[in-house]
Write a protein that holds these residues in place. Structure first.
Motif, PDB file in Angstrom:
ATOM      1  N   LEU A 102       0.828  -1.204   0.000  1.00  9.43           N
ATOM      2  CA  LEU A 102       0.000   0.000   0.000  1.00  9.43           C
ATOM      3  C   LEU A 102       0.863   1.255   0.000  1.00  9.43           C
ATOM      4  N   ALA A 103       1.919   1.272   0.791  1.00 11.85           N
ATOM      5  CA  ALA A 103       2.806   2.444   0.825  1.00 11.85           C
ATOM      6  C   ALA A 103       3.413   2.704  -0.552  1.00 11.85           C
ATOM      7  N   LYS A 104       3.811   1.644  -1.255  1.00 10.25           N
ATOM      8  CA  LYS A 104       4.341   1.808  -2.619  1.00 10.25           C
ATOM      9  C   LYS A 104       3.288   2.417  -3.531  1.00 10.25           C
ATOM     10  N   HIS A 105       2.056   1.958  -3.412  1.00 10.77           N
ATOM     11  CA  HIS A 105       0.976   2.490  -4.248  1.00 10.77           C
ATOM     12  C   HIS A 105       0.725   3.961  -3.938  1.00 10.77           C
ATOM     13  N   LEU A 106       0.677   4.298  -2.654  1.00  8.96           N
ATOM     14  CA  LEU A 106       0.411   5.687  -2.282  1.00  8.96           C
ATOM     15  C   LEU A 106       1.532   6.624  -2.725  1.00  8.96           C
ATOM     16  N   ARG A 107       2.761   6.116  -2.748  1.00 13.46           N
ATOM     17  CA  ARG A 107       3.868   6.934  -3.278  1.00 13.46           C
ATOM     18  C   ARG A 107       3.720   7.116  -4.789  1.00 13.46           C
ATOM     19  N   ALA A 108       3.171   6.116  -5.457  1.00 12.15           N
ATOM     20  CA  ALA A 108       3.041   6.180  -6.914  1.00 12.15           C
ATOM     21  C   ALA A 108       1.910   7.103  -7.370  1.00 12.15           C
ATOM     22  N   CYS A 109       0.793   7.104  -6.652  1.00  9.07           N
ATOM     23  CA  CYS A 109      -0.345   7.871  -7.161  1.00  9.07           C
ATOM     24  C   CYS A 109      -0.957   8.835  -6.163  1.00  9.07           C
ATOM     25  N   GLY A 110      -0.366   8.963  -4.986  1.00 10.60           N
ATOM     26  CA  GLY A 110      -0.826   9.967  -4.036  1.00 10.60           C
ATOM     27  C   GLY A 110      -1.683   9.396  -2.930  1.00 10.60           C
ATOM     28  N   VAL A 111      -1.757  10.137  -1.848  1.00  6.19           N
ATOM     29  CA  VAL A 111      -2.535   9.711  -0.693  1.00  6.19           C
ATOM     30  C   VAL A 111      -3.966  10.192  -0.899  1.00  6.19           C
ATOM     31  N   ASN A 112      -4.782   9.330  -1.473  1.00  5.19           N
ATOM     32  CA  ASN A 112      -6.184   9.625  -1.714  1.00  5.19           C
ATOM     33  C   ASN A 112      -6.939   8.304  -1.850  1.00  5.19           C
ATOM     34  N   TRP A 113      -8.253   8.364  -1.780  1.00  4.85           N
ATOM     35  CA  TRP A 113      -9.050   7.143  -1.803  1.00  4.85           C
ATOM     36  C   TRP A 113      -8.970   6.423  -3.141  1.00  4.85           C
ATOM     37  N   ALA A 114      -8.915   7.156  -4.230  1.00  3.81           N
ATOM     38  CA  ALA A 114      -8.812   6.516  -5.547  1.00  3.81           C
ATOM     39  C   ALA A 114      -7.517   5.714  -5.641  1.00  3.81           C
ATOM     40  N   CYS A 115      -6.446   6.256  -5.111  1.00  5.48           N
ATOM     41  CA  CYS A 115      -5.174   5.539  -5.124  1.00  5.48           C
ATOM     42  C   CYS A 115      -5.238   4.325  -4.211  1.00  5.48           C
ATOM     43  N   LEU A 116      -5.873   4.476  -3.056  1.00  3.89           N
ATOM     44  CA  LEU A 116      -6.008   3.335  -2.163  1.00  3.89           C
ATOM     45  C   LEU A 116      -6.685   2.165  -2.883  1.00  3.89           C
ATOM     46  N   GLY A 117      -7.609   2.457  -3.766  1.00  8.47           N
ATOM     47  CA  GLY A 117      -8.290   1.415  -4.522  1.00  8.47           C
ATOM     48  C   GLY A 117      -7.366   0.602  -5.397  1.00  8.47           C
ATOM     49  N   SER A 118      -6.207   1.154  -5.716  1.00 10.28           N
ATOM     50  CA  SER A 118      -5.242   0.412  -6.536  1.00 10.28           C
ATOM     51  C   SER A 118      -4.667  -0.783  -5.779  1.00 10.28           C
ATOM     52  N   TYR A 119      -4.782  -0.783  -4.452  1.00 11.07           N
ATOM     53  CA  TYR A 119      -4.313  -1.928  -3.661  1.00 11.07           C
ATOM     54  C   TYR A 119      -5.020  -3.201  -4.130  1.00 11.07           C
ATOM     55  N   ASN A 120      -6.288  -3.052  -4.487  1.00 14.23           N
ATOM     56  CA  ASN A 120      -7.078  -4.202  -4.920  1.00 14.23           C
ATOM     57  C   ASN A 120      -7.194  -4.305  -6.436  1.00 14.23           C
ATOM     58  N   ALA A 121      -7.294  -3.179  -7.111  1.00 15.68           N
ATOM     59  CA  ALA A 121      -7.624  -3.194  -8.535  1.00 15.68           C
ATOM     60  C   ALA A 121      -6.468  -2.834  -9.457  1.00 15.68           C
ATOM     61  N   GLY A 122      -5.329  -2.491  -8.911  1.00 14.13           N
ATOM     62  CA  GLY A 122      -4.196  -2.130  -9.759  1.00 14.13           C
ATOM     63  C   GLY A 122      -4.338  -0.742 -10.349  1.00 14.13           C
ATOM     64  N   PHE A 123      -3.437  -0.435 -11.265  1.00  9.32           N
ATOM     65  CA  PHE A 123      -3.349   0.917 -11.820  1.00  9.32           C
ATOM     66  C   PHE A 123      -3.943   1.081 -13.212  1.00  9.32           C
ATOM     67  N   HIS A 124      -4.311  -0.007 -13.850  1.00 13.16           N
ATOM     68  CA  HIS A 124      -4.773   0.096 -15.243  1.00 13.16           C
ATOM     69  C   HIS A 124      -5.977   1.026 -15.339  1.00 13.16           C
ATOM     70  N   PRO A 125      -5.971   1.931 -16.333  1.00 17.45           N
ATOM     71  CA  PRO A 125      -7.076   2.895 -16.468  1.00 17.45           C
ATOM     72  C   PRO A 125      -8.461   2.243 -16.569  1.00 17.45           C
ATOM     73  N   ARG A 126      -8.542   1.068 -17.153  1.00 12.19           N
ATOM     74  CA  ARG A 126      -9.863   0.440 -17.297  1.00 12.19           C
ATOM     75  C   ARG A 126     -10.422  -0.061 -15.960  1.00 12.19           C
ATOM     76  N   HIS A 127      -9.627  -0.037 -14.905  1.00  9.45           N
ATOM     77  CA  HIS A 127     -10.080  -0.506 -13.591  1.00  9.45           C
ATOM     78  C   HIS A 127     -10.478   0.637 -12.655  1.00  9.45           C
ATOM     79  N   GLU A 128     -10.689   1.815 -13.213  1.00  9.75           N
ATOM     80  CA  GLU A 128     -11.015   2.976 -12.377  1.00  9.75           C
ATOM     81  C   GLU A 128     -12.264   2.748 -11.531  1.00  9.75           C
ATOM     82  N   LYS A 129     -13.333   2.225 -12.126  1.00 12.19           N
ATOM     83  CA  LYS A 129     -14.562   1.982 -11.371  1.00 12.19           C
ATOM     84  C   LYS A 129     -14.334   0.963 -10.265  1.00 12.19           C
ATOM     85  N   LYS A 130     -13.557  -0.053 -10.552  1.00  7.80           N
ATOM     86  CA  LYS A 130     -13.257  -1.076  -9.542  1.00  7.80           C
ATOM     87  C   LYS A 130     -12.441  -0.481  -8.397  1.00  7.80           C
TER      88      LYS A 130
END
Length: 153
Positions: A102-130
């Motif tokens: 999670l810390a790696k993800h938050l460093r990559a895309c910022g400390v925000n809820w949308a970025c936190l979602g990348s913990y589960n759904a990754g960074f791919h643009p098509r996974h934004e809703k997920k």
């Protein structure tokens, strides 16, 4: 069940694991616990297999924080894991690894809820809703605790 595993799953031990991981990676331990609740319902033995549309195994998620198997080679190379089974047999280690991810993800895309979602759904643009849906689920577990509203979501 080994003695260590039985002790490691007590509420006090769980709190220690989340507090320790939070301190190491400067992440609110309550947030880490909310993620573990969402990911595994706080089950140290949780295992989920991720498959493609044809049913082929893509990866496996293990333990409290549902650490994805794609991380295992790097964790082994770093000396953090000896065996993939460590993710199931060492709950505190699993929480620390989840916090590291999670810390790696938050460093990559910022400390925000949308970025936190990348913990589960990754960074791919098509996974934004997920990502956003996952973040809403975690927030629903997190906010009542930090706001003092003890009603469960």
């Amino acid at each position: 069940m080994t003695f260590w595993l039985a002790i490691s799953l007590t509420p006090a031990a769980q709190a220690f694991c989340f507090n320790e991981a939070g301190a190491i990676y400067q992440i609110d331990p309550t947030l880490l616990k909310a993620i573990a609740q969402q990911e595994s319902r706080l089950s140290a033995k949780a295992v989920n297999t991720n498959r493609d549309k044809r049913g082929r195994v893509l990866s496996v998620d293990d333990g409290l924080m549902q650490v994805n198997s794609t991380h295992i080679p790097r964790l082994q190379k770093m000396g953090v894991l000896r065996h993939p089974e460590d993710l199931l047999h060492q709950p505190c280690l699993n929480v620390k690894i989840g916090a590291w991810i999670l810390a790696k993800h938050l460093r990559a895309c910022g400390v925000n809820w949308a970025c936190l979602g990348s913990y589960n759904a990754g960074f791919h643009p098509r996974h934004e809703k997920k990502r956003l849906h996952y973040a809403q689920q975690v927030y629903a577990r997190y906010w009542p605790v930090v706001s003092g509203d003890r009603r469960t979501p």
